[in-house]
Design a protein around this motif. Structure first.
Motif, PDB file in Angstrom:
ATOM      1  N   GLU A 125       8.084 -12.709  -2.875  1.00 57.32           N
ATOM      2  CA  GLU A 125       6.956 -11.781  -3.026  1.00 57.32           C
ATOM      3  C   GLU A 125       6.879 -10.835  -1.837  1.00 57.32           C
ATOM      4  OE1 GLU A 125       5.701 -11.568  -5.844  1.00 57.32           O
ATOM      5  OE2 GLU A 125       6.579 -13.432  -6.581  1.00 57.32           O
ATOM      6  N   ARG A 126       6.319  -9.660  -2.087  1.00 56.48           N
ATOM      7  CA  ARG A 126       6.146  -8.659  -1.044  1.00 56.48           C
ATOM      8  C   ARG A 126       5.077  -9.101  -0.052  1.00 56.48           C
ATOM      9  NH1 ARG A 126       7.345  -9.151  -5.484  1.00 56.48           N
ATOM     10  NH2 ARG A 126       5.667  -8.120  -6.562  1.00 56.48           N
ATOM     11  N   ARG A 127       5.180  -8.606   1.211  1.00 49.31           N
ATOM     12  CA  ARG A 127       4.154  -8.911   2.209  1.00 49.31           C
ATOM     13  C   ARG A 127       3.036  -7.867   2.073  1.00 49.31           C
ATOM     14  NH1 ARG A 127       6.777  -8.099   6.497  1.00 49.31           N
ATOM     15  NH2 ARG A 127       7.565 -10.124   7.141  1.00 49.31           N
ATOM     16  N   ALA A 185      14.102  -6.942  -5.703  1.00 48.34           N
ATOM     17  CA  ALA A 185      13.923  -6.068  -6.866  1.00 48.34           C
ATOM     18  C   ALA A 185      13.231  -6.796  -8.022  1.00 48.34           C
ATOM     19  CB  ALA A 185      15.283  -5.540  -7.328  1.00 48.34           C
ATOM     20  N   HIS A 186      12.325  -6.103  -8.660  1.00 46.83           N
ATOM     21  CA  HIS A 186      11.561  -6.645  -9.777  1.00 46.83           C
ATOM     22  C   HIS A 186      10.956  -5.499 -10.562  1.00 46.83           C
ATOM     23  CE1 HIS A 186       8.624  -5.796  -6.664  1.00 46.83           C
ATOM     24  NE2 HIS A 186       7.716  -5.713  -7.621  1.00 46.83           N
ATOM     25  N   ARG A 187      10.350  -5.830 -11.698  1.00 45.09           N
ATOM     26  CA  ARG A 187       9.590  -4.826 -12.446  1.00 45.09           C
ATOM     27  C   ARG A 187       8.406  -5.493 -13.125  1.00 45.09           C
ATOM     28  NH1 ARG A 187      13.489  -3.252 -17.639  1.00 45.09           N
ATOM     29  NH2 ARG A 187      13.788  -5.373 -18.391  1.00 45.09           N
ATOM     30  N   HIS A 188       7.415  -4.690 -13.449  1.00 45.69           N
ATOM     31  CA  HIS A 188       6.210  -5.197 -14.103  1.00 45.69           C
ATOM     32  C   HIS A 188       5.536  -4.081 -14.875  1.00 45.69           C
ATOM     33  CE1 HIS A 188       4.760  -3.450 -10.360  1.00 45.69           C
ATOM     34  NE2 HIS A 188       5.367  -4.411  -9.656  1.00 45.69           N
ATOM     35  N   THR A 189       4.712  -4.472 -15.838  1.00 41.31           N
ATOM     36  CA  THR A 189       4.003  -3.452 -16.619  1.00 41.31           C
ATOM     37  C   THR A 189       2.903  -2.755 -15.823  1.00 41.31           C
ATOM     38  OG1 THR A 189       2.805  -5.286 -17.646  1.00 41.31           O
ATOM     39  CG2 THR A 189       4.552  -4.220 -18.955  1.00 41.31           C
ATOM     40  N   ILE A 247       1.425   2.859  -7.129  1.00 43.17           N
ATOM     41  CA  ILE A 247       1.651   4.010  -6.250  1.00 43.17           C
ATOM     42  C   ILE A 247       1.711   3.475  -4.819  1.00 43.17           C
ATOM     43  CG2 ILE A 247       0.446   5.634  -7.766  1.00 43.17           C
ATOM     44  CD1 ILE A 247      -1.127   4.849  -4.435  1.00 43.17           C
ATOM     45  N   ARG A 248       2.405   4.190  -3.957  1.00 44.64           N
ATOM     46  CA  ARG A 248       2.403   3.877  -2.507  1.00 44.64           C
ATOM     47  C   ARG A 248       1.936   5.129  -1.794  1.00 44.64           C
ATOM     48  NH1 ARG A 248       4.324  -0.974  -4.288  1.00 44.64           N
ATOM     49  NH2 ARG A 248       5.833  -0.516  -5.907  1.00 44.64           N
ATOM     50  N   PHE A 249       1.063   4.942  -0.821  1.00 39.50           N
ATOM     51  CA  PHE A 249       0.692   6.051   0.063  1.00 39.50           C
ATOM     52  C   PHE A 249       1.056   5.614   1.474  1.00 39.50           C
ATOM     53  CE2 PHE A 249      -1.818   8.856   2.649  1.00 39.50           C
ATOM     54  CZ  PHE A 249      -1.727  10.066   1.972  1.00 39.50           C
ATOM     55  N   TRP A 276      12.284  -0.729 -12.473  1.00 36.21           N
ATOM     56  CA  TRP A 276      12.810  -1.642 -11.450  1.00 36.21           C
ATOM     57  C   TRP A 276      12.514  -1.072 -10.070  1.00 36.21           C
ATOM     58  CZ3 TRP A 276      14.005  -6.257 -12.937  1.00 36.21           C
ATOM     59  CH2 TRP A 276      14.603  -6.490 -14.173  1.00 36.21           C
ATOM     60  N   HIS A 277      12.111  -1.921  -9.147  1.00 40.76           N
ATOM     61  CA  HIS A 277      11.913  -1.415  -7.779  1.00 40.76           C
ATOM     62  C   HIS A 277      12.139  -2.489  -6.727  1.00 40.76           C
ATOM     63  CE1 HIS A 277       7.996  -2.694  -9.387  1.00 40.76           C
ATOM     64  NE2 HIS A 277       7.581  -2.940  -8.151  1.00 40.76           N
ATOM     65  N   ASP A 278      12.727  -2.039  -5.611  1.00 40.01           N
ATOM     66  CA  ASP A 278      12.841  -2.861  -4.417  1.00 40.01           C
ATOM     67  C   ASP A 278      12.550  -1.955  -3.235  1.00 40.01           C
ATOM     68  OD1 ASP A 278      15.995  -2.374  -5.444  1.00 40.01           O
ATOM     69  OD2 ASP A 278      15.637  -1.831  -3.347  1.00 40.01           O
TER      70      ASP A 278
HETATM   71 FE   FE2 Z   1       6.105  -4.351  -7.721  1.00 42.40          FE
END
Ligand code: FE2
Ligand code: GTQ
Length: 362
Positions: A66-68, A102-106, A110-112, A143-145
């Motif tokens: 999981e992401r921090r 890397a993972h994806r989800h519905t 966004i990232r700022f 997909w994103h990492d």
């Molecule tokens: Fe994600």
């Protein structure tokens, strides 16, 4: 007229129907409220409170599967994973050399970018490189990492529609088979193709619901704000600009709109309320928001939750410095469903009486 049943018999009746998972409308009428009454409350995470926690997370927690990312829970929502009813905001830290798997989800993200530069998020095989003030999109099911090959930490605000997607029972999540998705397009390819402000390639026929432009660079955002700073702007929102889907002109994502707002030195907006919630991030400057009669004093880095139908107005309290607010909003959902309502505060010259000042943790 027939005599009323004795209370004990009526109580028994109610007990009986509840035992059969049935309730009378007469028991529920208070839930059909005259106007929205969100359980989410106006709330703020000041940067002075967030910063030490974010820094400590880098020492306490590795990036595992999981992401921090520190998720901001609205105290009114009883432990639900939500900052407002439909939106979650988080602060994510990626240290030098780290990769988030890397993972994806519905849910849409966004990232700022808050601090640091030169790290990337890779979206469907395209590395998008981060600079402070950039807005980067992660459309639903892409997909994103994330990777940080620099020698400095990078920090950004995540905004997602996780609570909305969860309540719609439309949550899907998958890990990719490898740590990262192989690059299939050049870095920042979407900006190269779609980032030309008022010109759009005619040969691209596909018009996805989410914006095909994944990177909204701070450089362009800042120049737009500067070019418009002497306009009158909105009495309720100041110089408020919406990030646009380059092909449709609509919001950047089907479920989320993103705004950037400039408040000039001393500017005070008038109060209004509308359906739809927002989460603000203070990009620069200092000031106050009054939300439902409560004053929130903020400065750079603070994150503020604003529930649906909350009266709100913003003030730049500096006499010399401009203030910039970034926000995510769930208003596109309300608009599409014909449920967008908006009301200015008519009384009191359009300003609320301030009943209290917010103190974090109080
Ligand atoms: Fe994600
Ligand atoms: O970085 O992909 O804050 O999937 C929550 C869910 C960040 C991410 C969050 C996520 C991400």
């Amino acid at each position: 007229m027939k005599a009323e049943q004795p209370n004990s018999a009526r109580d028994k009746f109610h007990e009986h129907i509840h035992g059969n998972y049935i309730y009378g409308l007469w028991e529920l009428a208070s839930q059909m409220t005259a106007h929205p009454e969100p359980k989410a409350i106006p709330y703020m995470w000041p940067w002075s409170q967030l910063e030490p926690i974010v820094k400590a997370s880098g020492e306490m927690v590795p990036v595992g599967d999981e992401r921090r990312a520190l998720q901001l829970f609205n105290p009114g929502l009883g432990g639900r994973w939500a900052t407002t009813n439909n939106l979650i905001a988080a602060v994510q830290l990626l240290l030098p050399g780290e990769v988030a798997r890397a993972h994806r989800h519905t849910p849409t993200a966004i990232r700022f970018i808050m601090e640091g530069r030169g790290a990337y998020t890779a979206i469907d095989g395209e590395r998008v490189y981060m600079e402070p003030g950039d807005l980067i999109l992660t459309p639903s099911w892409s997909w994103h990492d994330h990777g940080n090959e620099t020698d400095k930490p990078i920090l950004w605000m995540d905004g997602l529609d996780i609570p909305l997607i969860a309540s719609l029972d439309a949550m899907f999540f998958q890990f990719y088979t490898a740590q990262q998705v192989p690059a299939t397009r050049p870095p920042n390819a979407s900006k190269q193709l779609h980032g030309h402000v008022h010109l759009e390639p005619t040969w691209i026929k596909e018009k996805p619901q989410a914006s095909p432009l994944l990177l909204y660079s701070w450089d362009q955002t800042r120049r737009a704000l500067e070019a418009l700073r002497d306009q009158e702007g909105s009495p309720f929102d100041g110089i408020a600009l919406e990030y646009r889907h380059p092909q449709t002109g609509g919001p950047v994502m089907p479920t989320m709109a993103c705004w950037i707002q400039l408040l000039r030195p001393g500017e005070r907006t008038r109060a209004h309320r509308h359906t739809g919630s927002a989460v603000y991030y203070v990009v620069q400057g200092q000031g106050e928001s009054v939300i439902d009669g409560q004053r929130f004093v903020w400065s750079k880095g603070s994150i503020i939750a604003q529930p649906s139908w909350a009266l709100h107005e913003h003030i730049n309290t500096s006499a010399s410095e401009e203030t910039v607010l970034f926000s995510i909003q769930d208003t596109p959902v309300l608009e599409k469903l014909g449920l967008y309502y908006e009301d200015p505060l008519a009384e009191n010259g359009g300003h609320q009486n301030v009943a209290s000042t917010f103190r974090p943790g109080a």
